[in-house]
Design a protein around this motif. Structure first.
Motif, PDB file in Angstrom:
ATOM      1  N   GLY A 187       0.794  -1.222   0.000  1.00 55.50           N
ATOM      2  CA  GLY A 187       0.000   0.000   0.000  1.00 55.50           C
ATOM      3  C   GLY A 187       0.824   1.268   0.000  1.00 55.50           C
ATOM      4  N   THR A 188       2.124   1.141   0.208  1.00 56.27           N
ATOM      5  CA  THR A 188       3.020   2.289   0.195  1.00 56.27           C
ATOM      6  C   THR A 188       3.918   2.231  -1.034  1.00 56.27           C
ATOM      7  N   PHE A 242       9.894   8.866   7.614  1.00 56.33           N
ATOM      8  CA  PHE A 242       8.933   7.764   7.588  1.00 56.33           C
ATOM      9  C   PHE A 242       7.948   7.967   6.444  1.00 56.33           C
ATOM     10  N   LEU A 243       7.664   6.868   5.741  1.00 55.35           N
ATOM     11  CA  LEU A 243       6.731   6.899   4.629  1.00 55.35           C
ATOM     12  C   LEU A 243       5.794   5.704   4.750  1.00 55.35           C
ATOM     13  N   GLY A 244       4.481   5.967   4.765  1.00 54.70           N
ATOM     14  CA  GLY A 244       3.538   4.865   4.906  1.00 54.70           C
ATOM     15  C   GLY A 244       2.137   5.264   4.507  1.00 54.70           C
ATOM     16  N   ASP A 245       1.249   4.281   4.481  1.00 51.66           N
ATOM     17  CA  ASP A 245      -0.142   4.557   4.122  1.00 51.66           C
ATOM     18  C   ASP A 245      -1.080   4.398   5.307  1.00 51.66           C
ATOM     19  N   LYS A 246      -0.514   4.141   6.501  1.00 47.62           N
ATOM     20  CA  LYS A 246      -1.333   4.018   7.714  1.00 47.62           C
ATOM     21  C   LYS A 246      -0.644   4.735   8.865  1.00 47.62           C
ATOM     22  N   ARG A 247      -1.449   5.056   9.864  1.00 44.13           N
ATOM     23  CA  ARG A 247      -0.926   5.779  11.022  1.00 44.13           C
ATOM     24  C   ARG A 247       0.219   5.023  11.702  1.00 44.13           C
ATOM     25  N   ARG A 250      -1.982   9.065   0.858  1.00 41.87           N
ATOM     26  CA  ARG A 250      -3.442   9.067   0.953  1.00 41.87           C
ATOM     27  C   ARG A 250      -3.998   9.133  -0.472  1.00 41.87           C
ATOM     28  N   GLY A 251      -4.301   7.954  -1.031  1.00 44.72           N
ATOM     29  CA  GLY A 251      -4.696   7.902  -2.442  1.00 44.72           C
ATOM     30  C   GLY A 251      -3.512   8.269  -3.310  1.00 44.72           C
ATOM     31  N   GLU A 252      -3.671   9.336  -4.103  1.00 45.05           N
ATOM     32  CA  GLU A 252      -2.578   9.799  -4.949  1.00 45.05           C
ATOM     33  C   GLU A 252      -1.829  10.966  -4.315  1.00 45.05           C
ATOM     34  N   ILE A 308       2.935  14.772   7.770  1.00 44.01           N
ATOM     35  CA  ILE A 308       2.223  14.690   9.052  1.00 44.01           C
ATOM     36  C   ILE A 308       3.092  15.324  10.140  1.00 44.01           C
ATOM     37  N   LYS A 309       2.563  16.316  10.800  1.00 46.22           N
ATOM     38  CA  LYS A 309       3.282  16.931  11.906  1.00 46.22           C
ATOM     39  C   LYS A 309       2.938  16.256  13.227  1.00 46.22           C
ATOM     40  N   GLU A 310       1.672  15.922  13.392  1.00 43.84           N
ATOM     41  CA  GLU A 310       1.258  15.211  14.604  1.00 43.84           C
ATOM     42  C   GLU A 310      -0.121  14.636  14.363  1.00 43.84           C
TER      43      GLU A 310
END
Length: 217
Positions: free
Chosen positions: A14-15, A185-190, A206-208, A213-215
């Protein structure tokens, strides 16, 4: 972003891919009536449902993490019992379409010999076949994931269990990055992001879109 010799820590399913799963893809290769497919369904009914229900409620206690590891262990046992050969895993890798932007990032990291850790609750065997198919390899690339170990073309054992909820701890235990080393960090989930609250950047796919993410609330 990476020229400061920081480490890119990225999820796989997913990533780096658009769809499919390195852990469950063999089910698609073998079919819904295969022993692996039916076994995975039984394990999901007995363990997986409870784990996902608790995860949705945010009840990620040590007991929860143990339950998740039990679920993953039962799945790894299935691969061994069903004698899932490496040719099946290679076919699984072919089912996972790459996210082209990620391939560009990996190409850049390879050219600059920058360190990348792929940290996944999927199958490292499949991830390596996927990387091999894309001719992606350099000394700074590491894969930390569940591993099947083969002897005479048959899976005989598996390594340490890695789930979405313990892979953060496994990464720090294995990679042991210095405090002053930047982590990206790179990902598609928290659960893929913000494993360290300082000296890090986190990017959510998130999609395309790719969102910094700061927090989290």
């Amino acid at each position: 972003m990476l020229r400061n010799r920081g480490i890119l820590v990225t999820d796989f399913d997913g990533t780096m891919t658009l769809s499919g799963s390195s852990l469950h893809g063999a089910v698609y290769v073998l079919g819904k009536t295969s022993g692996l497919a039916m076994g995975k369904d039984r394990v999901f009914q007995t363990l997986g449902k409870d784990v996902l229900s608790q995860a949705e409620k945010g009840k990620e206690t040590e007991t929860f993490k143990k339950m998740a590891e039990d679920w993953w262990r039962e799945q790894m046992d299935l691969y061994v019992r069903e004698e899932i050969g490496e040719e099946i895993l290679r076919k699984t890798a072919q089912l996972l379409p790459p996210r082209m932007e990620i391939l560009e990032i990996l190409k850049f990291c390879a050219e600059e010999n920058l360190p990348v850790w792929i940290v996944s609750a999927g199958l490292g065997n499949v991830i390596r076949f996927w990387l091999e198919a894309g001719e992606i390899s350099w000394k700074g690339l590491r894969v930390l994931a569940n591993e099947l170990y083969y002897a005479e073309k048959v899976p005989k054992a598996y390594g340490e269990i890695i789930t979405p909820w313990n892979k953060k701890d496994k990464f720090f235990e294995t990679a042991d990055p210095a405090e002053d080393q930047k982590l990206i960090f790179l990902g598609d989930k928290r659960e893929d992001l913000r494993w360290r609250k300082s000296n890090e950047d986190s990017y959510l796919i998130r999609g395309e879109e790719v969102v910094k993410i700061k927090e989290f609330p």
